[in-house]
Structures are given as C-alpha cells and as structure tokens.
Design a protein around this motif. Structure first.
Motif, PDB file in Angstrom:
ATOM      1  N   GLY A  78     -52.847  51.108 -18.452  1.00 40.02           N
ATOM      2  CA  GLY A  78     -51.517  50.807 -17.956  1.00 40.02           C
ATOM      3  C   GLY A  78     -51.611  50.051 -16.638  1.00 40.02           C
ATOM      4  O   GLY A  78     -52.489  50.320 -15.815  1.00 40.02           O
ATOM      5  N   SER A  79     -50.716  49.097 -16.426  1.00 40.41           N
ATOM      6  CA  SER A  79     -50.788  48.248 -15.236  1.00 40.41           C
ATOM      7  C   SER A  79     -50.730  49.051 -13.946  1.00 40.41           C
ATOM      8  O   SER A  79     -51.446  48.758 -12.984  1.00 40.41           O
ATOM      9  N   ALA A  80     -49.869  50.077 -13.894  1.00 44.16           N
ATOM     10  CA  ALA A  80     -49.746  50.877 -12.679  1.00 44.16           C
ATOM     11  C   ALA A  80     -51.056  51.596 -12.367  1.00 44.16           C
ATOM     12  O   ALA A  80     -51.471  51.667 -11.195  1.00 44.16           O
ATOM     13  N   ASP A  81     -51.713  52.127 -13.390  1.00 41.85           N
ATOM     14  CA  ASP A  81     -52.998  52.798 -13.175  1.00 41.85           C
ATOM     15  C   ASP A  81     -54.054  51.816 -12.681  1.00 41.85           C
ATOM     16  O   ASP A  81     -54.845  52.125 -11.779  1.00 41.85           O
ATOM     17  N   LYS A 148     -37.123  62.505 -31.420  1.00 43.92           N
ATOM     18  CA  LYS A 148     -38.253  62.610 -30.486  1.00 43.92           C
ATOM     19  C   LYS A 148     -38.633  61.210 -30.032  1.00 43.92           C
ATOM     20  O   LYS A 148     -39.279  60.456 -30.768  1.00 43.92           O
ATOM     21  N   LEU A 149     -38.222  60.879 -28.826  1.00 45.04           N
ATOM     22  CA  LEU A 149     -38.462  59.549 -28.265  1.00 45.04           C
ATOM     23  C   LEU A 149     -39.603  59.603 -27.255  1.00 45.04           C
ATOM     24  O   LEU A 149     -39.672  60.508 -26.425  1.00 45.04           O
ATOM     25  N   VAL A 150     -40.489  58.613 -27.325  1.00 42.76           N
ATOM     26  CA  VAL A 150     -41.596  58.508 -26.382  1.00 42.76           C
ATOM     27  C   VAL A 150     -41.474  57.184 -25.641  1.00 42.76           C
ATOM     28  O   VAL A 150     -41.231  56.139 -26.247  1.00 42.76           O
ATOM     29  N   LEU A 151     -41.632  57.245 -24.328  1.00 41.39           N
ATOM     30  CA  LEU A 151     -41.552  56.057 -23.483  1.00 41.39           C
ATOM     31  C   LEU A 151     -42.773  55.963 -22.576  1.00 41.39           C
ATOM     32  O   LEU A 151     -43.466  56.955 -22.346  1.00 41.39           O
ATOM     33  N   CYS A 152     -42.984  54.777 -22.029  1.00 38.36           N
ATOM     34  CA  CYS A 152     -43.907  54.657 -20.913  1.00 38.36           C
ATOM     35  C   CYS A 152     -43.226  55.270 -19.691  1.00 38.36           C
ATOM     36  O   CYS A 152     -41.995  55.294 -19.601  1.00 38.36           O
ATOM     37  N   ALA A 153     -44.001  55.751 -18.763  1.00 38.80           N
ATOM     38  CA  ALA A 153     -43.458  56.315 -17.525  1.00 38.80           C
ATOM     39  C   ALA A 153     -42.681  55.242 -16.766  1.00 38.80           C
ATOM     40  O   ALA A 153     -42.944  54.041 -16.934  1.00 38.80           O
ATOM     41  N   PRO A 154     -41.718  55.640 -15.931  1.00 40.93           N
ATOM     42  CA  PRO A 154     -40.873  54.659 -15.233  1.00 40.93           C
ATOM     43  C   PRO A 154     -41.643  53.645 -14.397  1.00 40.93           C
ATOM     44  O   PRO A 154     -41.218  52.501 -14.261  1.00 40.93           O
ATOM     45  N   GLN A 155     -42.786  54.054 -13.818  1.00 40.21           N
ATOM     46  CA  GLN A 155     -43.547  53.142 -12.975  1.00 40.21           C
ATOM     47  C   GLN A 155     -44.407  52.166 -13.769  1.00 40.21           C
ATOM     48  O   GLN A 155     -44.976  51.224 -13.208  1.00 40.21           O
ATOM     49  N   VAL A 156     -44.498  52.379 -15.080  1.00 42.33           N
ATOM     50  CA  VAL A 156     -45.258  51.491 -15.953  1.00 42.33           C
ATOM     51  C   VAL A 156     -44.317  50.385 -16.432  1.00 42.33           C
ATOM     52  O   VAL A 156     -43.167  50.660 -16.785  1.00 42.33           O
ATOM     53  N   PRO A 157     -44.758  49.124 -16.448  1.00 39.57           N
ATOM     54  CA  PRO A 157     -43.864  48.030 -16.822  1.00 39.57           C
ATOM     55  C   PRO A 157     -43.108  48.230 -18.127  1.00 39.57           C
ATOM     56  O   PRO A 157     -41.907  47.936 -18.204  1.00 39.57           O
TER      57      PRO A 157
END
Length: 267
Positions: A78-81, A148-157
């Motif tokens: 992930g870009s943030a990581d 059941k919805l899965v998303l990237c974390a808010p800080q991830v683009p």
C-alpha cells in the motif's frame, strides 16, 4: 536476478499471468534504450503501489533486458505503508505512489530527489464475487446491514477514492474490514470473504472472471493520478542515474503502452 519483495501480500496466480502477458507485450515493442543509452549499471530498489504489480513486473524485466548489467528489485505494498518505510530510511531508490498526496508527503519531508512525474491514472471500481451472492446491483445496496463490505483504510489512496465516490453518491459506507492495500481488498472479495469491495479498474481487469464490476455513476470523477519520483536515498549515489533511467522508461512510450494494456489511463 530481479527479486520482488511482496510486503503487502503475495501475488496471486492471475496477476502473475497478467504480468507474463504484459512482458510479452513489452517485448514486442522492441528493446528501446533509455535516455542515457542504457549505460548505467547496478541495482536499484523500486517501491511501488500494489496496484502496479503486474505492469511493473513486466516493465522491470524488459528494462533489465535493454540495460545489460542492471537489476531492478521491486517492493509492492500500500502506498501509505511504502511512504512510511521510505521516511523511516528504507533503501528505496524510486517511489511510485497510487496518489499525489502520498508522494507529496515524502517530498515535503525531503525524501524526493528532483521532480515528481505523472505516471498514470486509475479509476475506483466496485467489485463483487463472480456469483454476487449478496445480490448487489447499485452503490446504494452497500448500505444494507447484511452486506459485508471491505475497503482500503482511509489513509490508503484506494480507501480515500472509495469514500469520495460514496460521498458523491450520498451513500454511507460501513466496512467490516479496512485493509492496507488494494491487493488485500481484492483478495477478500475473490476468496468470498467479502460481499463487495472497492478496488481500482485495473484490479478488476486482472481479476478477470473471478469478480463482477458493479457500475457506479461518475466513478471517473474520483480518478487518482499515480506519480513517480527518484528518492533522496538514491541522490548522489551510483544508483541515481539508473533510477532516473527507470523512471524515464516507465513514463515513456513503451511504459505507457504496458500500463494502458493493464487498464491504466494516461496521465
């Protein structure tokens, strides 16, 4: 020999097949030399957003072929990581982020050498398992309590783009899980662990018939631009020239063709 360090999760079989297809495409376009004639040698480490895994794997191999003596090591996550790792001193020579804001944080902290270039664009996509067991047909269906919805974390683009798209559609998202990379989101959808997930158009392309894409109005308005830059860690070292050649290669015509074939838009 180039090694791909997969911090954000292993590459699935389908992405590897797509990378092989893209490598074949890169080969058919000829082994054009980089801006300095491919003279630089050595090893560089490229940190790249997880959604770039297939095209960058192909482009790294074709770059090595036209620049004898060069080795490109790839780290996808992930870009943030990746940004956090670079700012903590990780040995990255090139950083390709899935959004401008993440790379800008690295640049503002003095982590970029030279100018930032635009690499590609991508569009968020709502995907469900191929059988669509939850019967999702519209963005509004995501508000149902049984989904059941899965998303990237808010800080991830990919997470920021999904939330922007939902807000524009007047839909409130309540994910059961937030992941650190788009690869992890796609993996949960294809494994049947989630009824739906927001990824990128390119991820839907590489997943093929394992997922179904649900049309979302105005998805293009939440498009993200991928930037790329040589990092400060490469500046003044023997790796800087090779790092700049790689950036020129992937932003050039051959790189753009491979990225377009993978579903990315031109910057």
């Amino acid at each position: 020999m180039r090694r791909a360090v997969q911090r954000g999760g292993r590459l699935a079989a389908r992405p590897r097949r797509l990378a092989a297809t893209l490598l074949a495409l890169a080969g058919t376009m000829g082994l054009a030399a980089c801006g300095s004639g491919g003279a630089a040698e050595g090893t560089i480490t490229v940190y790249a957003a997880a959604s770039l895994a297939a095209p960058f794997t192909a482009l790294a191999e074709s770059f090595e072929a036209q620049a004898p003596g060069s080795t490109v090591r790839l780290n996808f996550a992930g870009s943030a990581d990746l940004a956090a790792q670079i700012l903590e001193g990780a040995p990255a020579d090139v950083f390709a982020s899935a959004d401008a804001a993440t790379l800008a944080r690295v640049e503002e902290a003095g982590g970029v050498a030279g100018s930032v270039q635009k690499l590609a664009t991508n569009i968020p996509a709502l995907v469900v398992p191929a059988a669509n067991p939850a019967g999702i047909e519209t963005l509004a269906d995501l508000e149902r309590p049984d989904v059941k919805l899965v998303l990237c974390a808010p800080q991830v683009p990919c997470g920021a783009a999904a939330r922007e798209l939902a807000e524009a559609g007047g839909v409130r998202l309540a994910p059961v899980s937030e992941e650190n990379s788009v690869t992890a989101v796609l993996g949960k959808v294809t494994a049947g662990e989630a009824d739906a997930g927001f990824v990128y158009r390119t991820d839907a392309v590489r997943a093929g018939n394992e997922v179904r894409t649900i049309p979302v109005p105005h998805a293009g308005e939440a498009a993200v631009t991928y930037p790329i830059a040589v990092t400060a860690g490469a500046a003044g070292t023997g790796r800087e020239e090779l790092a700049r050649e790689f950036v020129e290669y992937v932003t050039g015509e051959q790189g753009q063709r491979v990225l377009t074939d993978a579903g990315f838009g031109r910057p």
